[in-house]
Design a protein around this motif. Structure first.
Motif, PDB file in Angstrom:
ATOM      1  N   ASN A 178       0.810  -1.215   0.000  1.00  0.00           N
ATOM      2  CA  ASN A 178       0.000   0.000   0.000  1.00  0.00           C
ATOM      3  C   ASN A 178       0.843   1.265   0.000  1.00  0.00           C
ATOM      4  N   ASN A 179       1.931   1.254   0.760  1.00  0.00           N
ATOM      5  CA  ASN A 179       2.796   2.426   0.844  1.00  0.00           C
ATOM      6  C   ASN A 179       3.613   2.559  -0.446  1.00  0.00           C
ATOM      7  N   PRO A 180       3.552   3.706  -1.142  1.00  0.00           N
ATOM      8  CA  PRO A 180       4.212   3.817  -2.454  1.00  0.00           C
ATOM      9  C   PRO A 180       5.731   3.666  -2.407  1.00  0.00           C
ATOM     10  N   ILE A 181       6.365   4.090  -1.334  1.00  0.00           N
ATOM     11  CA  ILE A 181       7.821   3.958  -1.232  1.00  0.00           C
ATOM     12  C   ILE A 181       8.216   2.491  -1.125  1.00  0.00           C
ATOM     13  N   TYR A 182       7.558   1.768  -0.213  1.00  0.00           N
ATOM     14  CA  TYR A 182       7.875   0.352  -0.062  1.00  0.00           C
ATOM     15  C   TYR A 182       7.433  -0.447  -1.283  1.00  0.00           C
ATOM     16  N   HIS A 183       6.361  -0.028  -1.920  1.00  0.00           N
ATOM     17  CA  HIS A 183       5.916  -0.706  -3.144  1.00  0.00           C
ATOM     18  C   HIS A 183       6.984  -0.594  -4.234  1.00  0.00           C
ATOM     19  N   ALA A 184       7.533   0.594  -4.419  1.00  0.00           N
ATOM     20  CA  ALA A 184       8.567   0.797  -5.444  1.00  0.00           C
ATOM     21  C   ALA A 184       9.806  -0.038  -5.130  1.00  0.00           C
ATOM     22  N   ARG A 185      10.195  -0.084  -3.871  1.00  0.00           N
ATOM     23  CA  ARG A 185      11.361  -0.891  -3.477  1.00  0.00           C
ATOM     24  C   ARG A 185      11.105  -2.368  -3.747  1.00  0.00           C
ATOM     25  N   LEU A 186       9.885  -2.817  -3.431  1.00  0.00           N
ATOM     26  CA  LEU A 186       9.536  -4.218  -3.615  1.00  0.00           C
ATOM     27  C   LEU A 186       9.587  -4.613  -5.087  1.00  0.00           C
ATOM     28  N   GLN A 187       9.073  -3.753  -5.974  1.00  0.00           N
ATOM     29  CA  GLN A 187       9.074  -4.079  -7.398  1.00  0.00           C
ATOM     30  C   GLN A 187      10.489  -4.175  -7.949  1.00  0.00           C
ATOM     31  N   LYS A 265      13.896  -5.174   6.597  1.00  0.00           N
ATOM     32  CA  LYS A 265      13.854  -3.798   7.115  1.00  0.00           C
ATOM     33  C   LYS A 265      13.730  -2.797   5.972  1.00  0.00           C
ATOM     34  N   TYR A 266      14.482  -3.006   4.898  1.00  0.00           N
ATOM     35  CA  TYR A 266      14.464  -2.096   3.753  1.00  0.00           C
ATOM     36  C   TYR A 266      13.096  -2.072   3.074  1.00  0.00           C
ATOM     37  N   LEU A 267      12.426  -3.213   3.067  1.00  0.00           N
ATOM     38  CA  LEU A 267      11.129  -3.336   2.392  1.00  0.00           C
ATOM     39  C   LEU A 267       9.942  -3.045   3.310  1.00  0.00           C
ATOM     40  N   GLY A 268      10.205  -2.650   4.533  1.00  0.00           N
ATOM     41  CA  GLY A 268       9.116  -2.294   5.446  1.00  0.00           C
ATOM     42  C   GLY A 268       8.366  -3.481   6.019  1.00  0.00           C
ATOM     43  N   LEU A 269       9.019  -4.644   6.102  1.00  0.00           N
ATOM     44  CA  LEU A 269       8.361  -5.868   6.540  1.00  0.00           C
ATOM     45  C   LEU A 269       8.810  -6.334   7.925  1.00  0.00           C
ATOM     46  N   TRP A 270       9.696  -5.608   8.552  1.00  0.00           N
ATOM     47  CA  TRP A 270      10.342  -6.074   9.777  1.00  0.00           C
ATOM     48  C   TRP A 270       9.344  -6.278  10.918  1.00  0.00           C
ATOM     49  N   LYS A 271       8.480  -5.307  11.152  1.00  0.00           N
ATOM     50  CA  LYS A 271       7.521  -5.413  12.259  1.00  0.00           C
ATOM     51  C   LYS A 271       6.547  -6.565  12.032  1.00  0.00           C
ATOM     52  N   PHE A 272       6.065  -6.692  10.816  1.00  0.00           N
ATOM     53  CA  PHE A 272       5.120  -7.765  10.527  1.00  0.00           C
ATOM     54  C   PHE A 272       5.803  -9.123  10.624  1.00  0.00           C
ATOM     55  N   ALA A 273       7.079  -9.200  10.233  1.00  0.00           N
ATOM     56  CA  ALA A 273       7.822 -10.455  10.360  1.00  0.00           C
ATOM     57  C   ALA A 273       7.856 -10.905  11.816  1.00  0.00           C
ATOM     58  N   ASN A 339      -8.938  -1.043   9.168  1.00  0.00           N
ATOM     59  CA  ASN A 339      -7.508  -0.773   9.083  1.00  0.00           C
ATOM     60  C   ASN A 339      -7.056   0.344  10.006  1.00  0.00           C
ATOM     61  N   MET A 340      -7.976   1.183  10.442  1.00  0.00           N
ATOM     62  CA  MET A 340      -7.606   2.198  11.423  1.00  0.00           C
ATOM     63  C   MET A 340      -7.248   1.565  12.778  1.00  0.00           C
ATOM     64  N   HIS A 341      -7.714   0.321  12.997  1.00  0.00           N
ATOM     65  CA  HIS A 341      -7.337  -0.396  14.207  1.00  0.00           C
ATOM     66  C   HIS A 341      -5.851  -0.772  14.192  1.00  0.00           C
ATOM     67  N   PHE A 342      -5.231  -0.734  13.011  1.00  0.00           N
ATOM     68  CA  PHE A 342      -3.855  -1.200  12.880  1.00  0.00           C
ATOM     69  C   PHE A 342      -2.840  -0.062  12.750  1.00  0.00           C
ATOM     70  N   VAL A 343      -3.303   1.186  12.848  1.00  0.00           N
ATOM     71  CA  VAL A 343      -2.423   2.335  12.595  1.00  0.00           C
ATOM     72  C   VAL A 343      -1.255   2.379  13.568  1.00  0.00           C
ATOM     73  N   ARG A 344      -1.519   2.088  14.831  1.00  0.00           N
ATOM     74  CA  ARG A 344      -0.443   2.165  15.822  1.00  0.00           C
ATOM     75  C   ARG A 344       0.629   1.107  15.595  1.00  0.00           C
ATOM     76  N   CYS A 345       0.233  -0.034  15.081  1.00  0.00           N
ATOM     77  CA  CYS A 345       1.193  -1.127  14.858  1.00  0.00           C
ATOM     78  C   CYS A 345       1.888  -1.029  13.506  1.00  0.00           C
ATOM     79  N   ALA A 348       2.585   2.941   8.295  1.00  0.00           N
ATOM     80  CA  ALA A 348       2.856   3.187   6.873  1.00  0.00           C
ATOM     81  C   ALA A 348       1.841   2.491   5.974  1.00  0.00           C
ATOM     82  N   GLU A 349       1.541   1.222   6.264  1.00  0.00           N
ATOM     83  CA  GLU A 349       0.603   0.469   5.432  1.00  0.00           C
ATOM     84  C   GLU A 349      -0.848   0.813   5.739  1.00  0.00           C
ATOM     85  N   ALA A 350      -1.172   0.950   7.009  1.00  0.00           N
ATOM     86  CA  ALA A 350      -2.574   1.193   7.395  1.00  0.00           C
ATOM     87  C   ALA A 350      -3.077   2.534   6.866  1.00  0.00           C
TER      88      ALA A 350
END
Length: 369
Positions: A178-187, A265-273, A339-345, A348-350
């Protein structure tokens, strides 16, 4: 032992863990286990555990037997899943062969490739066939319009069609964020790793054909991204977590763990991991030495609660006004509320999710055939 603790113990047993199941069997509500397995699309896998119990714990099963009617129903579902897998395997092999002959380099994502990691590849509940084609969007669309029947809808990351009555998604790229910065990095990361995935050819069971599937190192990143995307979209179930358990429960990842952690970490996946590691540990018994990130208890408990309530791809949600079964207009606002329930966690994505979804809606309208 409460119902969900017993279900988790039985899942671990079905995955091949060597646990003492005497107490679990004594207190097990078999109908409750069946309902859990059905909701989470795990009936085939859990039936493997049922068959194993019959060999290893016959005395305990006599004291708390599974009713004959339930057992027959469960067996029938397991056989149905086996037949579905056999059909999807044949179609996947046929599709891959056709694409390869036509000069379209590709690999099959998730699905039948994941099933190969299971002790019994026919026990995993199959879905559609996702194929990532390593070509430009224009070339894929031109090819698909000649070879397949297509609807007038096109999505940012794939086209939807079918082959021999099996749903097929032809992917321009594997997944989005969802986040355009992490999306561009992922692609960029996908493009950099595309060639190896299309070269990793394996054989399907019982001579069903060959397919290319992603490497384990690729799947650690890609399938975590897929989980992350669906967590914000409509939800994920335990079947997807078991797939990921088999991905990370692999000794070859120990050698590249430092590199993987930098990429997460670079792709914004660290917390979810960290959240996923918590769920894999609590529910499925993944050892800490196999983890790709430290467990995050706070985010992990949130993720586990969503999995247990929503089931397979969020189809059973009771929370959020059961948003997955609402009309398109109502679902739009309920998704934002959820998704507003997930903003604190996951800020960037929420916060990016409603913006991305709104943009994607108008993009699809503009790009309809």
């Amino acid at each position: 032992m409460n119902d969900i603790t017993a279900c988790f113990a039985f899942l671990r047993y079905s995955l091949g863990k060597k646990e003492n199941m005497s107490r679990v069997i004594t207190g097990m509500d078999w109908q409750e286990l069946y309902s859990f397995a059905s909701k989470q699309a795990l009936l085939g896998l859990c039936f493997e555990g049922i068959e194993r119990l019959g060999k290893e714990y016959p005395v305990e099963l006599k004291r708390n037997p599974i009713g004959r009617e339930l057992l027959m129903t469960w067996m029938g579902k397991a056989q149905q899943i086996r037949r579905q897998n056999m059909k999807v395997n044949v179609v996947a092999g046929k599709l891959f062969a056709m694409l390869r002959v036509d000069g379209m380099r590709c690999c099959v994502l998730k699905g039948q490739g994941n099933a190969l990691m299971y002790p019994n590849p026919y026990s995993r509940t199959p879905g559609d066939i996702d194929v990532w084609i390593d070509a430009s969007r224009e070339r894929i669309m031109e090819y698909a319009s000649k070879k397949f029947e297509l609807g007038d809808d096109i999505r940012l990351q794939h086209l939807e069609t079918s082959l021999d009555d099996v749903p097929v998604e032809l992917h321009f790229f594997p997944c989005s964020m969802n986040n355009p910065i992490y999306h561009a990095r992922l692609q960029k990361w996908f493009r950099r790793n595309a060639d190896l995935q299309c070269s990793n050819v394996v054989s399907l069971p019982d001579g069903a054909g060959d397919i290319a599937i992603p490497t384990t190192a690729f799947n650690v990143i890609y399938q975590l991204t897929h989980l992350y995307h669906h967590f914000f979209d409509e939800g994920i179930g335990m079947r997807q977590l078991i797939d990921y358990y088999y991905v990370v429960n692999n000794d070859e990842l120990l050698v590249i763990r430092d590199t993987l952690q930098r990429e997460l970490k670079y792709l914004g996946l660290w917390k979810f991991a960290g959240a996923v590691m918590y769920v894999l540990h609590e529910a499925l018994g993944l050892s800490e030495e196999k983890m790709i990130a430290p467990m995050d208890e706070k985010r992990g408990k949130l993720l586990l609660a969503e999995i247990l309530d929503g089931g397979n791809f969020g189809r059973h949600f009771t929370k959020y006004a059961g948003f997955t079964h609402q009309s398109m207009g109502k679902k739009y606002f309920l998704k934002i509320w959820r998704n507003m329930h997930f903003v604190r966690c996951y800020p960037a994505e929420a916060l990016s999710e409603p913006i991305f979804r709104t943009w994607h809606f108008f993009w699809r309208v503009k790009n309809k055939k």
